[in-house]
Design a protein around this motif. Structure first.
Motif, PDB file in Angstrom:
ATOM      1  N   VAL A  79       0.864  -1.172   0.000  1.00 24.42           N
ATOM      2  CA  VAL A  79       0.000   0.000   0.000  1.00 24.42           C
ATOM      3  C   VAL A  79       0.906   1.229   0.000  1.00 24.42           C
ATOM      4  O   VAL A  79       1.997   1.204   0.564  1.00 24.42           O
ATOM      5  N   TYR A  80       0.451   2.265  -0.661  1.00 26.91           N
ATOM      6  CA  TYR A  80       1.252   3.471  -0.843  1.00 26.91           C
ATOM      7  C   TYR A  80       0.515   4.694  -0.295  1.00 26.91           C
ATOM      8  O   TYR A  80      -0.715   4.732  -0.256  1.00 26.91           O
ATOM      9  N   LEU A  81       1.298   5.673   0.095  1.00 28.32           N
ATOM     10  CA  LEU A  81       0.742   6.969   0.462  1.00 28.32           C
ATOM     11  C   LEU A  81       1.593   8.036  -0.208  1.00 28.32           C
ATOM     12  O   LEU A  81       2.737   8.262   0.188  1.00 28.32           O
ATOM     13  N   GLN A  82       1.035   8.636  -1.241  1.00 30.55           N
ATOM     14  CA  GLN A  82       1.722   9.723  -1.934  1.00 30.55           C
ATOM     15  C   GLN A  82       1.348  11.025  -1.258  1.00 30.55           C
ATOM     16  O   GLN A  82       0.164  11.364  -1.185  1.00 30.55           O
ATOM     17  N   MET A  83       2.358  11.739  -0.777  1.00 31.27           N
ATOM     18  CA  MET A  83       2.120  12.973  -0.034  1.00 31.27           C
ATOM     19  C   MET A  83       2.716  14.143  -0.799  1.00 31.27           C
ATOM     20  O   MET A  83       3.897  14.105  -1.144  1.00 31.27           O
ATOM     21  N   SER A  84       1.922  15.140  -1.057  1.00 30.65           N
ATOM     22  CA  SER A  84       2.401  16.314  -1.759  1.00 30.65           C
ATOM     23  C   SER A  84       1.962  17.569  -1.011  1.00 30.65           C
ATOM     24  O   SER A  84       1.141  17.504  -0.097  1.00 30.65           O
ATOM     25  N   SER A  85       2.529  18.698  -1.422  1.00 31.38           N
ATOM     26  CA  SER A  85       2.241  19.974  -0.752  1.00 31.38           C
ATOM     27  C   SER A  85       2.386  19.833   0.760  1.00 31.38           C
ATOM     28  O   SER A  85       1.529  20.271   1.527  1.00 31.38           O
ATOM     29  N   LEU A  86       3.448  19.201   1.151  1.00 38.27           N
ATOM     30  CA  LEU A  86       3.643  18.907   2.574  1.00 38.27           C
ATOM     31  C   LEU A  86       3.809  20.176   3.389  1.00 38.27           C
ATOM     32  O   LEU A  86       4.384  21.170   2.930  1.00 38.27           O
ATOM     33  N   LYS A  87       3.309  20.102   4.604  1.00 37.76           N
ATOM     34  CA  LYS A  87       3.360  21.228   5.545  1.00 37.76           C
ATOM     35  C   LYS A  87       4.124  20.804   6.801  1.00 37.76           C
ATOM     36  O   LYS A  87       4.175  19.610   7.124  1.00 37.76           O
ATOM     37  N   PRO A  88       4.674  21.760   7.520  1.00 34.84           N
ATOM     38  CA  PRO A  88       5.371  21.396   8.767  1.00 34.84           C
ATOM     39  C   PRO A  88       4.489  20.596   9.728  1.00 34.84           C
ATOM     40  O   PRO A  88       4.988  19.711  10.437  1.00 34.84           O
ATOM     41  N   GLU A  89       3.197  20.862   9.719  1.00 37.02           N
ATOM     42  CA  GLU A  89       2.300  20.134  10.615  1.00 37.02           C
ATOM     43  C   GLU A  89       2.066  18.687  10.192  1.00 37.02           C
ATOM     44  O   GLU A  89       1.425  17.917  10.909  1.00 37.02           O
ATOM     45  N   ASP A  90       2.597  18.296   9.039  1.00 38.17           N
ATOM     46  CA  ASP A  90       2.548  16.889   8.630  1.00 38.17           C
ATOM     47  C   ASP A  90       3.680  16.085   9.261  1.00 38.17           C
ATOM     48  O   ASP A  90       3.732  14.862   9.126  1.00 38.17           O
ATOM     49  N   THR A  91       4.595  16.777   9.936  1.00 40.87           N
ATOM     50  CA  THR A  91       5.701  16.086  10.592  1.00 40.87           C
ATOM     51  C   THR A  91       5.180  15.121  11.649  1.00 40.87           C
ATOM     52  O   THR A  91       4.413  15.505  12.532  1.00 40.87           O
ATOM     53  N   ALA A  92       5.592  13.864  11.547  1.00 39.48           N
ATOM     54  CA  ALA A  92       5.119  12.827  12.466  1.00 39.48           C
ATOM     55  C   ALA A  92       5.789  11.505  12.101  1.00 39.48           C
ATOM     56  O   ALA A  92       6.456  11.402  11.065  1.00 39.48           O
ATOM     57  N   VAL A  93       5.577  10.527  12.942  1.00 40.93           N
ATOM     58  CA  VAL A  93       5.892   9.147  12.578  1.00 40.93           C
ATOM     59  C   VAL A  93       4.643   8.569  11.926  1.00 40.93           C
ATOM     60  O   VAL A  93       3.554   8.633  12.505  1.00 40.93           O
ATOM     61  N   TYR A  94       4.813   8.034  10.746  1.00 43.40           N
ATOM     62  CA  TYR A  94       3.691   7.486   9.988  1.00 43.40           C
ATOM     63  C   TYR A  94       3.696   5.961  10.112  1.00 43.40           C
ATOM     64  O   TYR A  94       4.725   5.309   9.914  1.00 43.40           O
ATOM     65  N   TYR A  95       2.522   5.423  10.422  1.00 49.53           N
ATOM     66  CA  TYR A  95       2.360   3.986  10.593  1.00 49.53           C
ATOM     67  C   TYR A  95       1.343   3.452   9.586  1.00 49.53           C
ATOM     68  O   TYR A  95       0.304   4.080   9.363  1.00 49.53           O
ATOM     69  N   CYS A  96       1.636   2.294   9.031  1.00 51.16           N
ATOM     70  CA  CYS A  96       0.591   1.630   8.275  1.00 51.16           C
ATOM     71  C   CYS A  96      -0.011   0.530   9.146  1.00 51.16           C
ATOM     72  O   CYS A  96       0.630   0.030  10.068  1.00 51.16           O
ATOM     73  N   ALA A  97      -1.232   0.205   8.845  1.00 48.58           N
ATOM     74  CA  ALA A  97      -1.981  -0.758   9.633  1.00 48.58           C
ATOM     75  C   ALA A  97      -2.816  -1.636   8.711  1.00 48.58           C
ATOM     76  O   ALA A  97      -3.190  -1.213   7.612  1.00 48.58           O
ATOM     77  N   ALA A  98      -3.112  -2.852   9.199  1.00 51.19           N
ATOM     78  CA  ALA A  98      -3.851  -3.813   8.378  1.00 51.19           C
ATOM     79  C   ALA A  98      -4.864  -4.577   9.214  1.00 51.19           C
ATOM     80  O   ALA A  98      -4.655  -4.828  10.407  1.00 51.19           O
ATOM     81  N   ALA A  99      -5.951  -4.951   8.559  1.00 51.63           N
ATOM     82  CA  ALA A  99      -6.977  -5.765   9.211  1.00 51.63           C
ATOM     83  C   ALA A  99      -7.684  -6.587   8.144  1.00 51.63           C
ATOM     84  O   ALA A  99      -8.049  -6.053   7.095  1.00 51.63           O
ATOM     85  N   TYR A 100      -7.883  -7.870   8.431  1.00 54.17           N
ATOM     86  CA  TYR A 100      -8.653  -8.714   7.524  1.00 54.17           C
ATOM     87  C   TYR A 100     -10.127  -8.369   7.663  1.00 54.17           C
ATOM     88  O   TYR A 100     -10.652  -8.280   8.771  1.00 54.17           O
ATOM     89  N   LYS A 101     -10.779  -8.185   6.537  1.00 56.26           N
ATOM     90  CA  LYS A 101     -12.197  -7.869   6.539  1.00 56.26           C
ATOM     91  C   LYS A 101     -12.909  -8.621   5.433  1.00 56.26           C
ATOM     92  O   LYS A 101     -12.427  -8.684   4.301  1.00 56.26           O
TER      93      LYS A 101
END
Length: 126
Positions: A79-101
């Motif tokens: 899975v991908y996350l394309q991030m553009s027009s980034l702002k300082p408030e986007d600063t963070a640790v990014y986690y991906c998560a999964a669940a069978y559904k």
């Protein structure tokens, strides 16, 4: 068991772009709902974006809508996350998560995900 490994984090100036990836391994299945969350020290983990297992449904937090794009490749189990027009408030640790559904649904609450990656740091400077 499912293992998730994020990659693609880093440092960028405001207005720049970054692309995150999350590779899924282990007991893989195409019927996995996926999501991205982020967390800064002292704050709760917050929802960023989610995608249903078919990829046909997506959802975004208001704060990233129009700037971030989530997608998935079920052949590559990524899975991908394309991030553009980034702002300082986007600063963070990014986690991906999964669940069978069973149903092709979107999960936007962290407690609905049993599987998590280790996180990748994204730093946006002004």
């Amino acid at each position: 068991q499912v293992q998730l490994v994020e990659s693609g984090g880093g440092s960028v100036q405001a207005g720049g772009s970054l692309a995150l990836s999350c590779a899924v391994s282990g007991r893989t299945s195409s019927t996995i709902a996926m999501g991205w969350f982020r967390q800064v020290p002292g704050k709760e983990r917050e929802f960023v974006s989610a995608i249903s297992w078919s990829g046909g449904r997506t959802r975004y937090a208001d704060s990233v809508k129009g700037r971030f794009t989530i997608s998935r490749d079920n052949v590559k189990n990524t899975v991908y996350l394309q991030m553009s027009s980034l702002k300082p408030e986007d600063t963070a640790v990014y986690y991906c998560a999964a669940a069978y559904k069973f149903w092709d649904q979107i999960l936007a609450v962290s407690s609905e995900y049993p599987y998590w990656g280790q996180g990748t740091q994204v730093t946006v400077s002004s």
